[in-house]
Write a protein that holds these residues in place. Sequence first.
Motif, PDB file in Angstrom:
ATOM      1  N   SER A  66       0.796  -1.228   0.000  1.00  6.38           N
ATOM      2  CA  SER A  66       0.000   0.000   0.000  1.00  6.38           C
ATOM      3  C   SER A  66       0.828   1.277   0.000  1.00  6.38           C
ATOM      4  N   GLN A  67       1.997   1.254   0.609  1.00  3.97           N
ATOM      5  CA  GLN A  67       2.806   2.467   0.709  1.00  3.97           C
ATOM      6  C   GLN A  67       3.940   2.517  -0.321  1.00  3.97           C
ATOM      7  N   GLU A  68       4.560   1.379  -0.573  1.00  6.07           N
ATOM      8  CA  GLU A  68       5.730   1.339  -1.462  1.00  6.07           C
ATOM      9  C   GLU A  68       5.369   1.027  -2.908  1.00  6.07           C
ATOM     10  N   GLY A  69       4.138   0.593  -3.153  1.00  2.08           N
ATOM     11  CA  GLY A  69       3.691   0.355  -4.517  1.00  2.08           C
ATOM     12  C   GLY A  69       4.123  -0.979  -5.115  1.00  2.08           C
ATOM     13  N   TYR A  70       4.554  -1.912  -4.287  1.00  2.00           N
ATOM     14  CA  TYR A  70       4.925  -3.233  -4.794  1.00  2.00           C
ATOM     15  C   TYR A  70       3.677  -3.998  -5.226  1.00  2.00           C
ATOM     16  N   SER A  71       3.868  -4.914  -6.169  1.00  2.00           N
ATOM     17  CA  SER A  71       2.821  -5.868  -6.515  1.00  2.00           C
ATOM     18  C   SER A  71       2.985  -7.086  -5.612  1.00  2.00           C
ATOM     19  N   ILE A  72       2.009  -7.978  -5.638  1.00  2.00           N
ATOM     20  CA  ILE A  72       2.122  -9.221  -4.858  1.00  2.00           C
ATOM     21  C   ILE A  72       3.391  -9.953  -5.288  1.00  2.00           C
ATOM     22  N   ARG A  73       3.589 -10.075  -6.584  1.00  2.00           N
ATOM     23  CA  ARG A  73       4.769 -10.778  -7.104  1.00  2.00           C
ATOM     24  C   ARG A  73       6.051 -10.070  -6.674  1.00  2.00           C
ATOM     25  N   GLY A  74       6.047  -8.761  -6.662  1.00  2.00           N
ATOM     26  CA  GLY A  74       7.219  -8.006  -6.234  1.00  2.00           C
ATOM     27  C   GLY A  74       7.567  -8.269  -4.777  1.00  2.00           C
ATOM     28  N   VAL A  75       6.546  -8.335  -3.928  1.00  2.00           N
ATOM     29  CA  VAL A  75       6.785  -8.624  -2.507  1.00  2.00           C
ATOM     30  C   VAL A  75       7.282 -10.057  -2.357  1.00  2.00           C
ATOM     31  N   GLN A  76       6.710 -10.992  -3.133  1.00  2.00           N
ATOM     32  CA  GLN A  76       7.175 -12.383  -3.088  1.00  2.00           C
ATOM     33  C   GLN A  76       8.669 -12.459  -3.433  1.00  2.00           C
TER      34      GLN A  76
END
Length: 109
Positions: A66-76
Motif C-alpha cells: 500500500s505504501q511502497e507500490g509493490y505488486s504481490i509478485r514483487g513482494v514475493q
Amino acid sequence: MPATEKAAGALLTIGELAAEIGRPQHILRYWETRFPQLKPLTRAGNRRYYRPDDVALVRRIHHLLSQEGYSIRGVQRLLADEKAARGKGRAEELRAIREALAEALDADG
C-alpha cells in the motif's frame, strides 16, 4: 491497559489484525496463499491466531503493497531474495567456523 489492548507478544485474531491494518479478513487469508512465510496458528473451527512474527510480516506486506507500490509478485520476490541472502550469510558463517575448527585440530595434531 484498556480491555481492548493486548500485551506485547500476545496472539492476535484475524479480525484484530485485519482491523489494525485496515484490510478485510479475506485479504489476510489470500496473503496466506501467496506468502508461504505467513503461517498463523489455526485452532478449532479454523480460527487463525497470528504470532508476533506473523503480525510483523503482515504489517510489512501491507506497507510494501500500500505504501511502497509493490505488486504481490514483487513482494514475493523481495521476501525470497532476503531469505536467500540470510541463507548465504549463514553458510559463510558456518564455513568460517569449519575452517577455524580445522585449523585448531591441525595445530593440536
